[in-house]
Design an enzyme around this catalytic site. Sequence first.
Site, PDB file in Angstrom:
ATOM      1  N   ASP A 184      -4.090   2.000  -1.847  1.00 49.84           N
ATOM      2  CA  ASP A 184      -3.309   3.530  -2.517  1.00 49.84           C
ATOM      3  C   ASP A 184      -4.453   4.385  -2.324  1.00 49.84           C
ATOM      4  O   ASP A 184      -5.255   4.679  -3.014  1.00 49.84           O
ATOM      5  CB  ASP A 184      -2.914   3.343  -3.904  1.00 49.84           C
ATOM      6  N   SER A 199      -2.975  -3.842  -2.953  1.00 50.58           N
ATOM      7  CA  SER A 199      -2.580  -2.562  -2.530  1.00 50.58           C
ATOM      8  C   SER A 199      -3.570  -1.358  -2.409  1.00 50.58           C
ATOM      9  O   SER A 199      -4.428  -1.093  -3.156  1.00 50.58           O
ATOM     10  CB  SER A 199      -1.648  -1.992  -3.696  1.00 50.58           C
ATOM     11  N   SER A 226       0.930  -1.182   0.135  1.00 52.93           N
ATOM     12  CA  SER A 226      -0.035  -0.073  -0.239  1.00 52.93           C
ATOM     13  C   SER A 226       0.788   1.153   0.002  1.00 52.93           C
ATOM     14  O   SER A 226       1.972   1.195   0.412  1.00 52.93           O
ATOM     15  CB  SER A 226      -0.855  -0.052   1.159  1.00 52.93           C
TER      16      SER A 226
END
Length: 377
Positions: A291, A289, A251
Amino acid sequence: MKSGNLILLFLVLSTIASAQQRARELGLKFGVLEPGKFNAITDVKGVKVGHTTLIRGDSVRTGVTAIIPATGNIFQEKLPAAIYVGNGFGKLAGITQVKELGNLETPIILTNTLSVPVAMDAIIGYTLEQKGNERVQSVNAVVGETNDGGINDIRGRHIKKDDVLNAINSASDGPVTEGSVGAGTGTIAFGFKGGIGTASRKLSDIMGGYTLGVLVQTNYGGMLEIAGVPVMQELAKTKPSDELQKKADGSCMIVVATDAPLDSRNLERLAKRAFMALAKTGSYASNGSGDYVIAFSTDSSLRIPYSSRVRTINPTILQNDAVNGLFQAAVEATEEALINSLFMATPVMGKSKNLVPVLPVKRVLEIIKQYQKIKLP
């Protein structure tokens, strides 16, 4: 690990830390705009950053990073803000109210995934105790996270309220400590040690003279590129592609501050541009991930009062055509902050004696030189 060996390791890491250099110091430049005095998010007047770093025993490698967006009681005088979700595999707290109302009323805290609740509790207490907030009954704490469980005993939930408050109360302007500190203590990026990175851009007077600063917490992956050079491909020519794919999850938290008079709508547009910088470093925002980009404006004329006797406001904000310079600044500063987090990181040994190495900067510079991107001495 025995205490003597642990002390020796810390001494070695301290020596390495003192030798680390930021990307710009080594000749790398990202874009054409000039950085601010500190090349940090704190170049935006009023913004402060504080860290709490926890390194205990052989498995606690975590921490807290606090971004104070402005001086004064920001709950009573909120800041216009926006959040852009690049990929929502994360536990960002406070997002819905920011998106709904378009403002920020607390410091921004970054920490590890399982410490989001305690960080929220700390911010709530911090806010309620501030003078002028005696009747406040609702606080929208904004807490971002990445998962540092690769080298940190994340299940132990070692972050406590005092650690969060320490990061807030120790926050300062000026240079920002980067690398394996605060919320970046236990993070990993592209298979190397990630961490905290920061950078800024100062627009020319013709472009408005505004300042924009970025701070990142990197814990993501992909096929690392630096200044357009396929660094990971050169570093890992002998490794199979499926092994490289394992380094893609993770992340990244990105915080963007500017003193430009932007409302929440254009702040969200600005946040989207900051997210574009992730791709320039080789990320494709993999499935696992999380983000996010949090953007806010410190322009004093745009502060939003907690309570007001007037029904309308008449703010002065930039027109759409006037934000292009800021869009460019967001991409450039974010890319540089991401790379700074790698260049400034120090190796960290954590749980199960897992040692995460740093990016081999010397070799990376040689690769970039081969591509004629910079001239090395």
